[in-house]
Design a protein around this motif. Structure first.
Motif, PDB file in Angstrom:
ATOM      1  N   SER A 130      -5.605 -49.592  31.142  1.00  0.00           N
ATOM      2  CA  SER A 130      -6.775 -49.331  30.297  1.00  0.00           C
ATOM      3  C   SER A 130      -7.970 -50.204  30.645  1.00  0.00           C
ATOM      4  O   SER A 130      -9.074 -49.971  30.143  1.00  0.00           O
ATOM      5  CB  SER A 130      -6.403 -49.547  28.825  1.00  0.00           C
ATOM      6  OG  SER A 130      -5.403 -48.633  28.433  1.00  0.00           O
ATOM      7  N   ASN A 131      -7.772 -51.197  31.490  1.00  0.00           N
ATOM      8  CA  ASN A 131      -8.860 -52.096  31.872  1.00  0.00           C
ATOM      9  C   ASN A 131      -9.451 -51.790  33.246  1.00  0.00           C
ATOM     10  O   ASN A 131     -10.626 -52.058  33.495  1.00  0.00           O
ATOM     11  CB  ASN A 131      -8.377 -53.551  31.847  1.00  0.00           C
ATOM     12  CG  ASN A 131      -7.932 -53.985  30.456  1.00  0.00           C
ATOM     13  OD1 ASN A 131      -8.637 -53.755  29.483  1.00  0.00           O
ATOM     14  ND2 ASN A 131      -6.760 -54.590  30.364  1.00  0.00           N
ATOM     15  N   TRP A 133      -9.036 -48.597  35.004  1.00  0.00           N
ATOM     16  CA  TRP A 133      -8.965 -47.181  35.333  1.00  0.00           C
ATOM     17  C   TRP A 133     -10.147 -46.695  36.158  1.00  0.00           C
ATOM     18  O   TRP A 133      -9.997 -45.879  37.081  1.00  0.00           O
ATOM     19  CB  TRP A 133      -8.842 -46.336  34.061  1.00  0.00           C
ATOM     20  CG  TRP A 133      -9.994 -46.487  33.112  1.00  0.00           C
ATOM     21  CD1 TRP A 133     -10.122 -47.413  32.113  1.00  0.00           C
ATOM     22  CD2 TRP A 133     -11.194 -45.700  33.083  1.00  0.00           C
ATOM     23  NE1 TRP A 133     -11.331 -47.256  31.456  1.00  0.00           N
ATOM     24  CE2 TRP A 133     -11.993 -46.210  32.026  1.00  0.00           C
ATOM     25  CE3 TRP A 133     -11.656 -44.617  33.828  1.00  0.00           C
ATOM     26  CZ2 TRP A 133     -13.240 -45.675  31.711  1.00  0.00           C
ATOM     27  CZ3 TRP A 133     -12.907 -44.078  33.518  1.00  0.00           C
ATOM     28  CH2 TRP A 133     -13.674 -44.603  32.465  1.00  0.00           C
ATOM     29  N   TYR A 134     -11.357 -47.186  35.846  1.00  0.00           N
ATOM     30  CA  TYR A 134     -12.554 -46.722  36.550  1.00  0.00           C
ATOM     31  C   TYR A 134     -12.573 -47.243  37.991  1.00  0.00           C
ATOM     32  O   TYR A 134     -13.146 -46.605  38.882  1.00  0.00           O
ATOM     33  CB  TYR A 134     -13.822 -47.138  35.805  1.00  0.00           C
ATOM     34  CG  TYR A 134     -13.934 -48.617  35.499  1.00  0.00           C
ATOM     35  CD1 TYR A 134     -14.552 -49.493  36.382  1.00  0.00           C
ATOM     36  CD2 TYR A 134     -13.414 -49.136  34.320  1.00  0.00           C
ATOM     37  CE1 TYR A 134     -14.650 -50.850  36.104  1.00  0.00           C
ATOM     38  CE2 TYR A 134     -13.504 -50.484  34.028  1.00  0.00           C
ATOM     39  CZ  TYR A 134     -14.112 -51.339  34.932  1.00  0.00           C
ATOM     40  OH  TYR A 134     -14.204 -52.688  34.649  1.00  0.00           O
ATOM     41  N   GLU A 135     -11.947 -48.377  38.245  1.00  0.00           N
ATOM     42  CA  GLU A 135     -11.850 -48.891  39.610  1.00  0.00           C
ATOM     43  C   GLU A 135     -10.855 -48.060  40.423  1.00  0.00           C
ATOM     44  O   GLU A 135     -11.091 -47.771  41.609  1.00  0.00           O
ATOM     45  CB  GLU A 135     -11.418 -50.358  39.588  1.00  0.00           C
ATOM     46  CG  GLU A 135     -12.454 -51.283  38.947  1.00  0.00           C
ATOM     47  CD  GLU A 135     -11.943 -52.700  38.778  1.00  0.00           C
ATOM     48  OE1 GLU A 135     -10.717 -52.913  38.932  1.00  0.00           O
ATOM     49  OE2 GLU A 135     -12.762 -53.590  38.487  1.00  0.00           O
ATOM     50  N   ILE A 136      -9.771 -47.661  39.798  1.00  0.00           N
ATOM     51  CA  ILE A 136      -8.780 -46.815  40.477  1.00  0.00           C
ATOM     52  C   ILE A 136      -9.383 -45.457  40.805  1.00  0.00           C
ATOM     53  O   ILE A 136      -9.242 -44.947  41.930  1.00  0.00           O
ATOM     54  CB  ILE A 136      -7.508 -46.646  39.612  1.00  0.00           C
ATOM     55  CG1 ILE A 136      -6.841 -48.003  39.351  1.00  0.00           C
ATOM     56  CG2 ILE A 136      -6.540 -45.663  40.260  1.00  0.00           C
ATOM     57  CD1 ILE A 136      -6.347 -48.705  40.583  1.00  0.00           C
ATOM     58  N   TYR A 169     -18.296 -51.537  29.310  1.00  0.00           N
ATOM     59  CA  TYR A 169     -17.917 -52.469  30.374  1.00  0.00           C
ATOM     60  C   TYR A 169     -19.120 -53.145  31.030  1.00  0.00           C
ATOM     61  O   TYR A 169     -18.954 -54.114  31.782  1.00  0.00           O
ATOM     62  CB  TYR A 169     -17.116 -51.738  31.456  1.00  0.00           C
ATOM     63  CG  TYR A 169     -15.790 -51.195  30.999  1.00  0.00           C
ATOM     64  CD1 TYR A 169     -14.673 -52.019  30.847  1.00  0.00           C
ATOM     65  CD2 TYR A 169     -15.633 -49.837  30.725  1.00  0.00           C
ATOM     66  CE1 TYR A 169     -13.438 -51.503  30.436  1.00  0.00           C
ATOM     67  CE2 TYR A 169     -14.408 -49.311  30.323  1.00  0.00           C
ATOM     68  CZ  TYR A 169     -13.324 -50.152  30.175  1.00  0.00           C
ATOM     69  OH  TYR A 169     -12.106 -49.634  29.766  1.00  0.00           O
ATOM     70  N   GLY A 170     -20.325 -52.607  30.794  1.00  0.00           N
ATOM     71  CA  GLY A 170     -21.512 -53.167  31.426  1.00  0.00           C
ATOM     72  C   GLY A 170     -21.557 -52.928  32.919  1.00  0.00           C
ATOM     73  O   GLY A 170     -22.074 -53.751  33.685  1.00  0.00           O
ATOM     74  N   LYS A 171     -21.014 -51.765  33.362  1.00  0.00           N
ATOM     75  CA  LYS A 171     -20.962 -51.430  34.784  1.00  0.00           C
ATOM     76  C   LYS A 171     -21.390 -49.973  34.985  1.00  0.00           C
ATOM     77  O   LYS A 171     -21.243 -49.160  34.069  1.00  0.00           O
ATOM     78  CB  LYS A 171     -19.549 -51.653  35.326  1.00  0.00           C
ATOM     79  CG  LYS A 171     -19.090 -53.106  35.250  1.00  0.00           C
ATOM     80  CD  LYS A 171     -17.696 -53.277  35.826  1.00  0.00           C
ATOM     81  CE  LYS A 171     -17.274 -54.746  35.752  1.00  0.00           C
ATOM     82  NZ  LYS A 171     -15.925 -54.972  36.327  1.00  0.00           N
ATOM     83  N   ILE A 240      -2.873 -43.152  30.265  1.00  0.00           N
ATOM     84  CA  ILE A 240      -3.352 -44.422  29.711  1.00  0.00           C
ATOM     85  C   ILE A 240      -4.328 -44.103  28.593  1.00  0.00           C
ATOM     86  O   ILE A 240      -5.111 -43.151  28.684  1.00  0.00           O
ATOM     87  CB  ILE A 240      -4.029 -45.308  30.772  1.00  0.00           C
ATOM     88  CG1 ILE A 240      -5.205 -44.581  31.439  1.00  0.00           C
ATOM     89  CG2 ILE A 240      -3.023 -45.803  31.804  1.00  0.00           C
ATOM     90  CD1 ILE A 240      -6.143 -45.501  32.186  1.00  0.00           C
ATOM     91  N   GLU A 241      -4.246 -44.868  27.536  1.00  0.00           N
ATOM     92  CA  GLU A 241      -5.211 -44.733  26.453  1.00  0.00           C
ATOM     93  C   GLU A 241      -6.441 -45.579  26.770  1.00  0.00           C
ATOM     94  O   GLU A 241      -6.333 -46.649  27.370  1.00  0.00           O
ATOM     95  CB  GLU A 241      -4.583 -45.155  25.132  1.00  0.00           C
ATOM     96  CG  GLU A 241      -3.485 -44.219  24.674  1.00  0.00           C
ATOM     97  CD  GLU A 241      -2.999 -44.523  23.270  1.00  0.00           C
ATOM     98  OE1 GLU A 241      -3.392 -43.787  22.354  1.00  0.00           O
ATOM     99  OE2 GLU A 241      -2.239 -45.492  23.111  1.00  0.00           O
ATOM    100  N   LEU A 242      -7.589 -45.085  26.389  1.00  0.00           N
ATOM    101  CA  LEU A 242      -8.852 -45.770  26.622  1.00  0.00           C
ATOM    102  C   LEU A 242      -9.258 -46.566  25.388  1.00  0.00           C
ATOM    103  O   LEU A 242      -8.800 -46.273  24.282  1.00  0.00           O
ATOM    104  CB  LEU A 242      -9.931 -44.745  26.977  1.00  0.00           C
ATOM    105  CG  LEU A 242      -9.636 -43.900  28.227  1.00  0.00           C
ATOM    106  CD1 LEU A 242     -10.656 -42.786  28.370  1.00  0.00           C
ATOM    107  CD2 LEU A 242      -9.608 -44.771  29.465  1.00  0.00           C
TER     108      LEU A 242
END
Length: 337
Positions: A130-131, A133-136, A169-171, A240-242
């Motif tokens: 959940s931390n 996921w956006y990188e994957i 996330y500030g990204k 995964i839960e967000l």
């Protein structure tokens, strides 16, 4: 003479027996519904058919048309197709597009949340959480998908989730995942989804409705997709839960979600991000209005609640109704003005 009496007795018995047989009518219900409602509605229809045969002396058949909710509504408004029931994954589509010309009431009855689903075949399956996921999803060898925002609420919600992720996330997550891979763009926190969405890379897959992607993930040809939690559960997918700030599930965070909005090219309408709530109505010119209201009564009762909970979807209790609510369902809902 004796033979004649016997024949008369047999005829009378046949007449009496025929009179004791209950006649059963045959009726059809046409239902346009969100793809994510396919499994619970199928279960509900099977139960209602048994109920109708026993209590209404009616043999019911169903003509189901599952699609993205925007498309389901536009079948009525743009194509002039007839339906008895319309059930959408975003209740606001009903007051926006069907009231007052096609119906004068609607009911909020279920909720959901956006998750990211996958299988053991997905790349980096043991790393995603959940931390990160956006990188994957941003990795060049990973494929992911979501449904068409022009046709399906899960699609425009998935896109808005990535913009909410920017804030949380500030990204630049929306830019990395959406803008670089499609022609969907954003100005600040407002997103625009063109009527004809184009995919720029093979890493991303977009289909008309969210459930169209399920088979691709199950087969391993797609690594991840944005989907409703209930659908992931129904298909026994891993997910995964967000965080609550971006998954569109928490009613207490409605104002936070509302920072993000999207304009849909197919309708020209702008939609604000909000908690996920499903809506249902019976159309004014329903081909079988009486039976449609009987089905609504069943859906909005304890029976409907049980079916949805069995299929991993939260049910609003009591359901909340707006507009000129039919007398047939008034005692099952909380009527709001």
């Amino acid at each position: 003479m004796k033979r004649t009496l016997v024949l008369i007795s047999l005829v009378l018995l046949a007449v009496v027996a025929a009179g004791c047989v209950e006649t059963t009518s045959e009726e059809k219900l046409i239902i346009f519904h969100a793809g994510s409602l396919s499994i619970p509605f199928k279960d509900l229809e099977n139960e209602f058919a048994a109920y109708a045969k026993k209590n209404l002396r009616t043999s019911v058949t169903f003509q189901d048309e599952a699609s993205g909710s925007v498309k389901a509504v536009r079948k009525v408004t743009d194509l002039g197709k007839k339906a008895d029931i319309v059930a959408t994954a975003d209740y606001t589509l009903i007051p926006q597009m069907l009231v007052p010309n096609y119906t004068d009431f609607y009911v909020l009855f279920a909720t959901n949340e956006i998750v990211i689903a996958f299988t053991s075949k997905s790349k980096y399956v043991n790393e995603i959480d959940s931390n990160n996921w956006y990188e994957i999803l941003a990795k060049p060898d990973v494929s992911f998908g979501f449904s068409d925002p022009n046709q399906d609420p899960c699609g425009y919600r998935s896109v808005m989730v990535t913009k909410l992720a920017d804030i949380y996330y500030g990204k630049p997550i929306f830019e990395t995942l959406i803008e670089k891979n499609t022609n969907i763009i954003a100005s600040g926190t407002h997103i625009y989804a063109p009527k004809e969405i184009q995919v720029k890379t093979k890493r991303i897959v977009i289909r008309p409705k969210e459930t169209d992607l399920t088979g691709l993930v199950e087969s391993g040809s797609l690594d991840y997709y944005f989907i409703y939690k209930s659908v992931a559960e129904q298909h026994h997918l891993r997910y995964i839960e967000l965080p609550a700030e971006i998954n569109l599930e928490d009613f207490k965070k409605a104002s936070y979600y509302g920072q993000v909005s999207i304009t849909i090219g197919s309708t020209g309408k702008t939609i604000k991000a909000k908690p996920i709530v499903y809506g249902v109505t019976a159309l004014r010119d329903a081909p079988n209005k009486k039976l449609a209201l009987e089905f609504l009564k069943y859906l909005l009762s304890e029976k409907g609640k049980e079916v949805f909970q069995k299929n991993y979807q939260d049910f609003i209790w009591p359901p909340i109704a707006f507009g000129k609510v039919p007398d047939e369902i008034k005692n099952l809902v909380k009527v709001e003005k």
